[in-house]
Each structure stands twice: as C-alpha cells, then as structure tokens.
Write an enzyme that holds these catalytic residues in place. Structure first.
Site, PDB file in Angstrom:
ATOM      1  CE  LYS A   1      -4.293  -1.463   0.431  1.00  0.00           C
ATOM      2  NZ  LYS A   1      -5.122  -1.618   1.209  1.00  0.00           N
TER       3      LYS A   1
ATOM      4  NE  ARG B   1      -6.799  -8.571  -0.911  1.00  0.00           N
ATOM      5  CZ  ARG B   1      -6.488  -8.190  -1.195  1.00  0.00           C
ATOM      6  NH1 ARG B   1      -5.225  -7.094  -1.497  1.00  0.00           N
ATOM      7  NH2 ARG B   1      -6.646  -8.034  -2.849  1.00  0.00           N
TER       8      ARG B   1
END
Length: 397
Positions: free
Chosen positions: A340, A379
């Site tokens: 991210k 994840r």
C-alpha cells in the site's frame, strides 16, 4: 533477606497463576481478577455518567469523566471505565438495577467482557497463527501487478505458486480498487475469474484451499458461489451493490466487511475525521450490524479496518497502532496493507518506492506485528516472505 520482584505480562497471567499452585477449581475466576481492561462509553448525560462513576468507585474500579459532569456545565460526556474483568462484571451487574438506560449499558459492558475473556473475538478462542490470504489480481490496472495475470493460464500458475508458498486462502479479484480506478462491470469480472476458479476447484491439490472473491458486485458473488467460492471480500462493506447482503445470506458465503468511505474515485477526498479510531470503529460496527439485521450469520463475518481506503498515510499508521482494539468488535480481523502507498512513505530517499521486494519485506515485518496482536487473516502479495515472518512469530505467541 533479599526479595526478587518482576512484572508478569497480562497475557501470560493464566500460566503464571497455574505455576504458583493456584487452586484449579478457582482458576477461571482468579484469572479474571488479574486481567485488566478499559472500556469507553460515549455521549452520556451527566446524570448517567455520575451513576456509572459512583457504581465503579463502589466496586473498587475507576471511571474518568469530563470535569463538567459534576456541575452539569456540559450536556454530555464520554466515560472511561477501568478495572479488572471481575470488577467490571460486578459493575455491570449493579448497573442492571439502575435507571437512565443503565441496563442497556450493562449489556454492552458484559458483551465487551465476554469478548475480552475469549481473547478478542467470540469465534476463535485458540491463539492460532494468522492465515495467509494470497492476492491474485486478474486486472489490467492494479497498482503493483496489473496485467500480469490476465491470461487464465498465468493466473492458475500463480495460484499454484501462492499455495506452495504457504497461502491457505486465495483472494481473486478482477477489479482494481486503487485510488482513481474505474468501475468494472460484473460481466467482466465473471469472464475473468470463472476459468481460474473452475480450474482451481477441479484440481485436487487445492482441496483444502479457501477461495475468496474480491468483488463489490452481487452478480459476481452469486456466480462465484456456484463455482465453489468460500468468501466474498467486499471493499465497500456490502454498500456498493444493494443486492450483496441478500446474496451473502442466500449463498451462505463468508463475508469480509471492510471499512471504507465513498468509492475508489473519491475516497481520498473523504479522509476527514475528528477522532479517527472511534469513527472507523463505529462506522465498521454499523456496517456489521446492518449485515446482521439482514439475517447474515454473524459466524460468517470477518472485519477489515480498510488500510488505504479513505485514509491518508498518518491515519493508516494510527489505525495500525490501534489494530488490536478492533478485536473488541467480536469478529475475526483481516488486515490488508500489502504494497500500500502508506508503507512506501517510510522508505528512505535512496530506495525506490516501486521496489516490490522492499515493500514485501516491510509487509512481512508488519505481518509479524499482526500475529502478535491477534489478527486472524493477513492479505499479502508475497506469501513466502510473510510465511517466513509468521514462522518466526509463532515462537513469541
């Protein structure tokens, strides 16, 4: 005589009490007397806050309130109730007999205590290691691997690699949800994902692997359920498609309910919070309750605080620092922050922000942190590095 003294960590207290020879028949209650927690109750009228504070003090607990409660110079105050689990249970029982909605507050305190006793969520009391959810993006424009696995053959090969590296869940998505991404029609998702899920389900080597479908579309979810999916991972928190809740209920699929605001095009504009953790917590709680009100089985719900969705870099780190608090919602937590943008913000100028190897190393470090904080599913894109981090973390749990 020289005395030796050391601190005992709260999470180790049960084992330590047993070691000193404490009575086994009294162990459960004895442990509660040595486990402490703080519960925040919001927006109380002064008279209600006063009742709770006085009840707490009478039970050898403490309660912090706004200084204006005593002279009624404020209309409402939050309250922080602190004590051992046994003491707070006593407070809750006493509040049941009081007025001003005290019985309802008592019920909420008892619910938090029940979750606390079970280690953070009601559905898994074992201190198991997190499950690894490997990412399989069948997209053209995902931020780190867009276009790499559009070919079904390459997607299936990558799924096999993910499993060999240690993933227990494969999360397959055909729509990028990065900031600014365009919506993808359900028909396109179905066309991209169907051949991959069919091949996975036809291969006996994948029999123990759970398949998650990263979609906001109910039509996609329904088709994937028929093809053997186990989980729907909806980044909109079941709000994008009004039929999604019905589909989850009818198919019996597990559902990841994530916190987000808006959609990929405008979510960055909505990262405005007065109290970030409280707002994310209760907005997520509202979405979970809406799902339960729609008759979705609570045992099928997984929550995700939504790293990167309507949160800037510092806000993401604040959620990260408070991640364990979300366990008090009572549901298993999925954490998805692999590669991210906010992780890139910690990189030194000499490192390339686009270097996936570096980002995967940072993700693995955070996976270690998640394991120590009771997160149930992580994840990630690089399963192998996360697996190695968790192999190390298991020695600390």
């Amino acid at each position: 005589m020289q005395f030796k003294v050391r601190r005992i960590l709260e999470k180790k207290i049960e084992n330590e009490i047993q070691k000193i020879g404490f009575s086994p028949s009294y162990l459960d209650f004895g442990v509660l007397k040595h486990k402490f927690l703080n519960i925040k109750i919001f927006n109380l009228k002064p008279e209600a806050a006063t009742i709770i504070k006085e009840t707490a003090l009478a039970s050898n607990c403490d309660a912090a309130i706004h200084r204006g409660v005593l002279d009624h110079s404020i209309e409402a105050s939050d309250l922080i109730l602190s004590g051992s689990a046994a003491q707070l249970e006593n407070v809750a029982e006493k509040l049941k007999k009081q007025q001003f909605s005290m019985p309802k507050i008592s019920d909420e305190i008892l619910r938090e205590l029940e979750i606390f006793k079970h280690g953070g969520d009601l559905k898994d009391t074992k201190p198991d290691m997190p499950k690894i959810m490997g990412v399989l993006n069948i997209t053209q424009d995902s931020f780190s691997d867009g276009g790499m696995f559009l070919d079904p053959k390459k997607a299936i090969e990558h799924a096999a690699e993910i499993i060999e590296d240690g993933a227990e869940i494969i999360d397959i998505g055909a729509e990028s949800t990065r900031p600014g991404a365009e919506n993808i029609e359900a028909s396109v998702e179905i066309e991209r994902i169907s051949p991959v899920i069919k091949e996975i389900r036809a291969n006996s080597a994948f029999d123990n692997i759970k398949i998650s479908i990263d979609t906001r579309n109910a039509d996609t979810a329904k088709v994937m359920a028929d093809l053997g999916a186990d989980i729907i991972n909806d980044v909109s928190g079941l709000t994008h498609d009004l039929n999604m809740k019905n589909t989850i209920r009818e198919t019996g699929l597990n559902a990841v309910i994530m916190h987000s605001r808006g959609n990929p095009k405008n979510m960055d504009e909505l990262a405005l919070y007065k109290n970030l953790v409280d707002e994310v917590y209760f907005e997520l709680q509202d979405r979970v309750q809406s799902a339960i009100d729609s008759d979705i089985n609570p045992d099928k719900i997984i929550i995700d605080p939504g790293f990167g969705f309507a949160k800037n870099n510092e806000q993401n780190f604040e959620i990260l620092r408070h991640i364990e608090e979300f366990r008090s919602l009572g549901f298993p937590i999925l954490a998805g922050l692999s590669r991210k943008r906010f992780i890139k913000s910690v990189l030194n100028d000499g490192l390339k922000a686009s270097d996936n190897n570096t980002l995967d190393d940072l993700t693995a470090h955070l996976s270690f942190y998640f394991a120590l904080n009771g997160i149930k599913i992580i994840r990630v894109h690089n399963v192998l590095k996360t697996r190695q981090a968790l192999d190390l973390a298991r020695h600390f749990i």
